[in-house]
Scaffold this active site. Structure first.
Site, PDB file in Angstrom:
ATOM      1  N   LEU A  39       0.823  -1.210   0.000  1.00  0.00           N
ATOM      2  CA  LEU A  39       0.000   0.000   0.000  1.00  0.00           C
ATOM      3  C   LEU A  39       0.854   1.256   0.000  1.00  0.00           C
ATOM      4  O   LEU A  39       0.461   2.300  -0.499  1.00  0.00           O
ATOM      5  CB  LEU A  39      -0.916   0.015   1.228  1.00  0.00           C
ATOM      6  CG  LEU A  39      -1.987  -1.065   1.292  1.00  0.00           C
ATOM      7  CD1 LEU A  39      -2.722  -1.000   2.617  1.00  0.00           C
ATOM      8  CD2 LEU A  39      -2.956  -0.923   0.140  1.00  0.00           C
ATOM      9  N   GLY A  40       2.019   1.169   0.605  1.00  0.00           N
ATOM     10  CA  GLY A  40       2.914   2.317   0.670  1.00  0.00           C
ATOM     11  C   GLY A  40       4.205   1.920   1.339  1.00  0.00           C
ATOM     12  O   GLY A  40       4.274   0.913   2.047  1.00  0.00           O
ATOM     13  N   GLY A  42       8.203   3.593   2.910  1.00  0.00           N
ATOM     14  CA  GLY A  42       9.045   4.729   3.233  1.00  0.00           C
ATOM     15  C   GLY A  42      10.320   4.251   3.881  1.00  0.00           C
ATOM     16  O   GLY A  42      10.612   3.045   3.902  1.00  0.00           O
ATOM     17  N   VAL A  47       3.984  -0.945   4.237  1.00  0.00           N
ATOM     18  CA  VAL A  47       2.619  -1.313   4.621  1.00  0.00           C
ATOM     19  C   VAL A  47       1.986  -2.147   3.513  1.00  0.00           C
ATOM     20  O   VAL A  47       2.071  -1.791   2.345  1.00  0.00           O
ATOM     21  CB  VAL A  47       1.756  -0.068   4.880  1.00  0.00           C
ATOM     22  CG1 VAL A  47       0.365  -0.482   5.343  1.00  0.00           C
ATOM     23  CG2 VAL A  47       2.397   0.820   5.915  1.00  0.00           C
ATOM     24  N   LYS A  62       1.889  -3.349   8.844  1.00  0.00           N
ATOM     25  CA  LYS A  62       3.039  -2.441   8.763  1.00  0.00           C
ATOM     26  C   LYS A  62       4.272  -3.182   9.262  1.00  0.00           C
ATOM     27  O   LYS A  62       4.317  -3.607  10.419  1.00  0.00           O
ATOM     28  CB  LYS A  62       2.767  -1.208   9.625  1.00  0.00           C
ATOM     29  CG  LYS A  62       3.922  -0.226   9.737  1.00  0.00           C
ATOM     30  CD  LYS A  62       3.503   0.930  10.651  1.00  0.00           C
ATOM     31  CE  LYS A  62       4.604   1.960  10.847  1.00  0.00           C
ATOM     32  NZ  LYS A  62       4.166   3.082  11.713  1.00  0.00           N
ATOM     33  N   ASP A 159       2.816  14.733  14.712  1.00  0.00           N
ATOM     34  CA  ASP A 159       3.071  14.703  13.267  1.00  0.00           C
ATOM     35  C   ASP A 159       1.753  14.769  12.492  1.00  0.00           C
ATOM     36  O   ASP A 159       1.508  13.966  11.592  1.00  0.00           O
ATOM     37  CB  ASP A 159       3.850  13.444  12.876  1.00  0.00           C
ATOM     38  CG  ASP A 159       4.508  13.569  11.497  1.00  0.00           C
ATOM     39  OD1 ASP A 159       4.620  14.707  10.994  1.00  0.00           O
ATOM     40  OD2 ASP A 159       4.899  12.531  10.937  1.00  0.00           O
TER      41      ASP A 159
END
Length: 294
Positions: A39-40, A42, A47, A62, A159
């Site tokens: 999904l993503g 970094g 994830v 995650k 954040d």
């Protein structure tokens, strides 16, 4: 770091629509979670859209990168914070654990399991342009309601930014009026000191954080004020590089267009006041929001 619909600290990647879970992949994590598409990703974690083989539900898994800075601390912090939070506008962590080292030499990796929010993060939604005042008010109300509980528990999210706000899709695929707060990996509390002198994302940190002061609940309110302003205008209040953005907010407040109307400007002006003590609490800001005629 932001999840699901992962973003890094300074680089935000739109979250694609979740795809069907692939059950033909590697062995399930913890004998239970079958990983599907990414999904993503970094610098701190990846994830996945995943299937829970026990419940047949889709979830977001995650997996923290073991080489990432403060990986273990971010994992433990997120788990600890969510033990104390139960709110409809906070994406919950429902399970966590450790993936053992394998024969290929991969180091042990920690993971968390979250509800899968089928939709997009606010950053990807705003790529298409500003939101309506009604949608902005609905999303802002969701996150303020969550912050009432978060701050009451002595937690500072630290954040808040569009990429950390997830918006589920409505039945027709459009963004719903609900927003959910995600990613407590750099959150602080009485038991959890900041991981770095400045942990938030440069375009949304408060003036006091830009000067090196520790973030407080008032810092979350400031960041959320900037997010709401961005929803209404379609542009960051303090654009430019990270340094340019941080310096700009120490010199002036954000520009509030008169076209927003008196009550929107009053709310956003007080949420983004230069001095923390001049900002409302989450509950006070929520009351002001309810007085805006949409």
């Amino acid at each position: 770091m932001t999840l699901p619909g992962l973003t890094t600290k300074h680089t935000e990647t739109p979250r694609p629509a979740p795809a069907a879970t692939d059950t033909s992949g590697p062995r399930p994590i913890a004998g239970r979670y079958q990983l599907g598409p990414v999904l993503g990703s970094g610098s701190e974690a990846v994830v996945y859209d995943a299937g829970d083989l026990r419940t047949s539900e889709r979830v977001a898994v995650k997996i923290f990168r073991p080489e990432a800075s403060h990986a273990d601390e971010r994992f433990q912090r997120e788990v600890d914070m969510h033990r104390r939070l139960r709110h409809w506008a906070v994406v919950p962590v429902r399970d966590h654990g450790l993936i053992p080292a394998d024969h290929d030499g991969d180091a042990p990796r920690r993971f968390t399991v979250m509800d899968l929010v089928e939709g997009r993060n606010l950053r990807s939604i705003l790529y298409a342009g500003p939101a309506t005042p009604a949608m902005t008010a609905a999303w802002l109300g969701s996150i303020l309601d969550a912050l009432v509980q978060v701050h009451r528990k002595g937690i500072v999210h630290n954040d808040i930014k569009p990429a950390n706000i997830l918006v589920p899709s409505a039945a027709d695929g459009s963004p719903s009026v609900v927003a959910k707060l995600a990613d407590f990996g750099v959150a602080t509390s009485r038991r959890h000191a900041p991981l770095a002198s400045t942990s938030g994302t440069a375009h949304y940190i408060s003036p006091e954080e830009a000067f090196g002061t520790k973030a407080t609940a008032a810092s979350d309110i400031y960041a959320l004020g900037l997010v709401a302003l961005e929803c209404l205008t379609g542009a960051k209040a303090f654009p430019g590089t990270a340094v340019e953005s941080m310096v700009a907010r120490t010199l002036r407040g954000p520009a509030l267009p008169y076209t927003l109307g008196r009550r929107w400007n009053a709310l956003l002006g007080t949420m983004t006041a230069a001095r923390p003590e001049d900002r409302p609490t989450a509950r006070q800001a929520l009351r002001m929001l309810h007085r805006i005629n949409l």
